[in-house]
Design a protein around this motif. Structure first.
Motif, PDB file in Angstrom:
ATOM      1  N   ALA A 139       0.802  -1.226   0.000  1.00 34.64           N
ATOM      2  CA  ALA A 139       0.000   0.000   0.000  1.00 34.64           C
ATOM      3  C   ALA A 139       0.833   1.275   0.000  1.00 34.64           C
ATOM      4  N   ILE A 140       2.153   1.149  -0.051  1.00 37.58           N
ATOM      5  CA  ILE A 140       2.996   2.343   0.020  1.00 37.58           C
ATOM      6  C   ILE A 140       2.644   3.338  -1.079  1.00 37.58           C
ATOM      7  N   ASP A 141       2.388   2.827  -2.286  1.00 36.92           N
ATOM      8  CA  ASP A 141       2.093   3.737  -3.398  1.00 36.92           C
ATOM      9  C   ASP A 141       0.690   4.330  -3.309  1.00 36.92           C
ATOM     10  N   ILE A 142      -0.111   3.869  -2.368  1.00 35.76           N
ATOM     11  CA  ILE A 142      -1.431   4.463  -2.138  1.00 35.76           C
ATOM     12  C   ILE A 142      -1.306   5.686  -1.234  1.00 35.76           C
ATOM     13  N   PHE A 143      -0.412   5.605  -0.238  1.00 34.21           N
ATOM     14  CA  PHE A 143      -0.274   6.684   0.744  1.00 34.21           C
ATOM     15  C   PHE A 143       0.785   7.719   0.362  1.00 34.21           C
ATOM     16  N   LEU A 144       1.750   7.317  -0.448  1.00 38.75           N
ATOM     17  CA  LEU A 144       2.867   8.206  -0.770  1.00 38.75           C
ATOM     18  C   LEU A 144       2.924   8.489  -2.262  1.00 38.75           C
ATOM     19  N   GLU A 145       3.435   9.676  -2.596  1.00 32.00           N
ATOM     20  CA  GLU A 145       3.642  10.069  -3.983  1.00 32.00           C
ATOM     21  C   GLU A 145       5.093  10.503  -4.178  1.00 32.00           C
ATOM     22  N   ASP A 146       5.516  10.505  -5.443  1.00 33.06           N
ATOM     23  CA  ASP A 146       6.823  11.057  -5.831  1.00 33.06           C
ATOM     24  C   ASP A 146       7.983  10.373  -5.112  1.00 33.06           C
ATOM     25  N   PHE A 147       8.062   9.067  -5.266  1.00 27.55           N
ATOM     26  CA  PHE A 147       9.197   8.336  -4.718  1.00 27.55           C
ATOM     27  C   PHE A 147       9.563   7.215  -5.680  1.00 27.55           C
ATOM     28  N   GLN A 148      10.808   6.792  -5.600  1.00 21.34           N
ATOM     29  CA  GLN A 148      11.266   5.678  -6.415  1.00 21.34           C
ATOM     30  C   GLN A 148      11.291   4.420  -5.574  1.00 21.34           C
ATOM     31  N   ALA A 149      10.784   3.333  -6.133  1.00 23.83           N
ATOM     32  CA  ALA A 149      10.724   2.050  -5.434  1.00 23.83           C
ATOM     33  C   ALA A 149      11.197   0.959  -6.387  1.00 23.83           C
ATOM     34  N   PRO A 150      11.477  -0.233  -5.870  1.00 19.52           N
ATOM     35  CA  PRO A 150      11.792  -1.347  -6.769  1.00 19.52           C
ATOM     36  C   PRO A 150      10.634  -1.590  -7.737  1.00 19.52           C
ATOM     37  N   ILE A 151      10.936  -1.992  -8.955  1.00 17.96           N
ATOM     38  CA  ILE A 151       9.899  -2.242  -9.957  1.00 17.96           C
ATOM     39  C   ILE A 151       9.079  -3.466  -9.554  1.00 17.96           C
ATOM     40  N   THR A 152       7.775  -3.275  -9.488  1.00 17.06           N
ATOM     41  CA  THR A 152       6.865  -4.355  -9.103  1.00 17.06           C
ATOM     42  C   THR A 152       6.439  -5.145 -10.336  1.00 17.06           C
ATOM     43  N   ILE A 153       6.573  -6.460 -10.268  1.00 21.01           N
ATOM     44  CA  ILE A 153       6.099  -7.329 -11.348  1.00 21.01           C
ATOM     45  C   ILE A 153       4.604  -7.558 -11.178  1.00 21.01           C
ATOM     46  N   PHE A 154       4.195  -7.953  -9.989  1.00 23.63           N
ATOM     47  CA  PHE A 154       2.789  -7.940  -9.609  1.00 23.63           C
ATOM     48  C   PHE A 154       2.713  -8.037  -8.094  1.00 23.63           C
ATOM     49  N   LYS A 155       1.550  -7.738  -7.564  1.00 23.35           N
ATOM     50  CA  LYS A 155       1.322  -7.879  -6.133  1.00 23.35           C
ATOM     51  C   LYS A 155      -0.062  -8.468  -5.905  1.00 23.35           C
ATOM     52  N   LYS A 156      -0.213  -9.075  -4.755  1.00 29.31           N
ATOM     53  CA  LYS A 156      -1.486  -9.697  -4.390  1.00 29.31           C
ATOM     54  C   LYS A 156      -1.965  -9.054  -3.092  1.00 29.31           C
ATOM     55  N   MET A 157      -3.130  -8.424  -3.161  1.00 32.91           N
ATOM     56  CA  MET A 157      -3.695  -7.725  -2.009  1.00 32.91           C
ATOM     57  C   MET A 157      -5.077  -8.281  -1.716  1.00 32.91           C
ATOM     58  N   ASN A 158      -5.232  -8.800  -0.500  1.00 34.10           N
ATOM     59  CA  ASN A 158      -6.526  -9.336  -0.076  1.00 34.10           C
ATOM     60  C   ASN A 158      -7.065 -10.352  -1.083  1.00 34.10           C
ATOM     61  N   GLY A 159      -6.136 -11.143  -1.652  1.00 35.82           N
ATOM     62  CA  GLY A 159      -6.523 -12.218  -2.556  1.00 35.82           C
ATOM     63  C   GLY A 159      -6.667 -11.826  -4.012  1.00 35.82           C
ATOM     64  N   ILE A 160      -6.476 -10.540  -4.343  1.00 40.21           N
ATOM     65  CA  ILE A 160      -6.622 -10.064  -5.718  1.00 40.21           C
ATOM     66  C   ILE A 160      -5.255  -9.654  -6.253  1.00 40.21           C
ATOM     67  N   TYR A 161      -4.972 -10.024  -7.502  1.00 40.38           N
ATOM     68  CA  TYR A 161      -3.686  -9.721  -8.133  1.00 40.38           C
ATOM     69  C   TYR A 161      -3.767  -8.352  -8.813  1.00 40.38           C
ATOM     70  N   TYR A 162      -2.639  -7.598  -8.715  1.00 37.28           N
ATOM     71  CA  TYR A 162      -2.581  -6.260  -9.303  1.00 37.28           C
ATOM     72  C   TYR A 162      -1.232  -6.042  -9.972  1.00 37.28           C
ATOM     73  N   LEU A 163      -1.230  -5.169 -10.980  1.00 41.01           N
ATOM     74  CA  LEU A 163       0.019  -4.637 -11.497  1.00 41.01           C
ATOM     75  C   LEU A 163       0.468  -3.483 -10.609  1.00 41.01           C
ATOM     76  N   SER A 164       1.607  -2.886 -10.930  1.00 42.61           N
ATOM     77  CA  SER A 164       2.194  -1.877 -10.047  1.00 42.61           C
ATOM     78  C   SER A 164       1.325  -0.637  -9.887  1.00 42.61           C
TER      79      SER A 164
END
Length: 374
Positions: free
Chosen positions: A107-132
């Motif tokens: 959820a970091i990219d939900i609360f924060l803006e304008d930062f560099q993070a490792p490139i996400t291939i995919f993530k799974k939140m509450n059982g649902i798959y998402y892209l970055s």
């Protein structure tokens, strides 16, 4: 009136029980590392009592003072005892009822803006798959992206501490490997459950790689809000050890204080306070290391902290990229106050007196640990 009195008694008993627990955690350090003391000298103890009675209104247990001074050689009255940190200061500074949501690595990219993070291939939140960009995808699409990426990637649970279950995966010929053993995606997905993230492995700066090559080593940077202004408190570098792929102290990593000019301290310590002048894996001499752009990293995390209005103290894990750019790995809203002070000295430094007076005089003394309604 009876209900209020009963609540007060239960709260007192609860805090006493947990204070003993936190004090025992500090005593256990001294049991495991015989070079540490839990008894300050009489003159040091007198100074501690005088300081805390003046600014906090009462004396405190001195185990933490003695242990920290044993490690870093700094006899300072301003060390924060572990129980005061956990039961009084931390819930005063941070809205810990919101902790789990903000500590979610997904959820970091939900609360924060304008930062560099490792490139996400995919993530799974509450059982649902998402892209970055938090675009929902199917399970098959998630697997497709992973297999097409290839090479080494990092998988980690969304809710975890001390690097638990953080693994390096290797993708080759449409197969997933952990070490040299193939693992079906279905088994991997089931093992990590409903909340995890898979990211590219960072190519880190040569200085961090040279000290320890097997993990992404980070800067643990702590920032503090006081009267709407945010200050950097201290920074130390974290390095993996023993061939592991994480740099977490609880997983066997080492912490090394970074001075204001970016130079590393002459020694690092492990979670028990043992000192190492050279990294035990690489034999790198810590005092020869220097972190580039240290002031720029402080400005970076201060800017990020302004986006977190509910938390007045935040710990940031910042990797250093190949071009010395800061890369946000994750944030921590609690932190191990004892280790912080063993490696870096008094937690709040010159802000200690003002903070203790504010807590002493505050009518609101929360206790976020209590899980039941009184």
């Amino acid at each position: 009136m009876v209900h209020s009195r009963a609540r007060e008694i239960l709260l007192t008993l609860y805090k006493h029980q947990h204070a003993l627990r936190y004090q025992n955690e500090v005593k256990n350090l001294a049991r495991q590392n015989r070079s540490l003391s839990i008894r300050p000298s009489s003159s040091y103890a007198t100074r501690i009592d005088s300081f805390w009675k003046k600014y906090y209104g009462k004396s405190v247990n001195k185990f933490c003072h003695a242990v920290c001074a044993s490690v870093n050689g700094i006899e300072d009255e301003r060390y924060i005892p572990r129980e005061i940190w956990n039961l009084e200061i931390l819930p005063y500074l941070n809205r810990l009822a919101l902790h789990d949501a903000y500590a979610d690595k997904n959820a970091i990219d939900i609360f924060l803006e304008d930062f560099q993070a490792p490139i996400t291939i995919f993530k799974k939140m509450n059982g649902i798959y998402y892209l970055s960009k938090n675009q929902p995808i199917s399970r098959n699409t998630a697997l497709k992206y992973l297999l097409e990426h290839g090479g080494t990637v990092i998988i980690k649970p969304s809710f975890s501490a001390d690097g638990k279950n953080v693994k390096a995966l290797y993708i080759q010929d449409n197969q997933i490997f952990v070490g040299d053993k193939p693992i079906p995606f279905e088994r991997l997905d089931d093992a990590y459950g409903n909340d995890y993230i898979i990211q590219e492995k960072i190519v880190q700066h040569p200085i961090m790689h040279e000290i320890y090559p097997n993990s992404v080593n980070t800067l643990r940077m702590v920032t503090f809000r006081l009267k709407s202004k945010i200050y950097p408190l201290f920074t130390f570098a974290r390095f993996g050890n023993r061939g592991g792929v994480v740099d977490n102290i609880g997983a066997g990593g080492l912490g090394c204080r970074i001075n204001e000019d970016g130079n590393l301290n002459k020694y690092a310590i492990d979670k028990l306070g043992y000192k190492y002048e050279r990294h035990p894996y690489s034999n790198y001499s810590f005092e020869e290391g220097r972190i580039p752009n240290i002031n720029a990293y402080s400005d970076y995390v201060i800017t990020l902290h302004h986006q977190l209005p509910y938390f007045d103290i935040v710990s940031w894990d910042i990797a250093i990229g190949l071009q010395a750019e800061p890369i946000l790995i994750e944030l921590n809203l609690v932190g191990d106050s004892t280790f912080y002070q063993m490696v870096s000295g008094p937690l709040f430094g010159s802000f200690t007196e003002e903070l203790l007076e504010k807590i002493r005089d505050s009518p609101y003394r929360p206790s976020w640990h209590i899980k039941w309604k009184l």
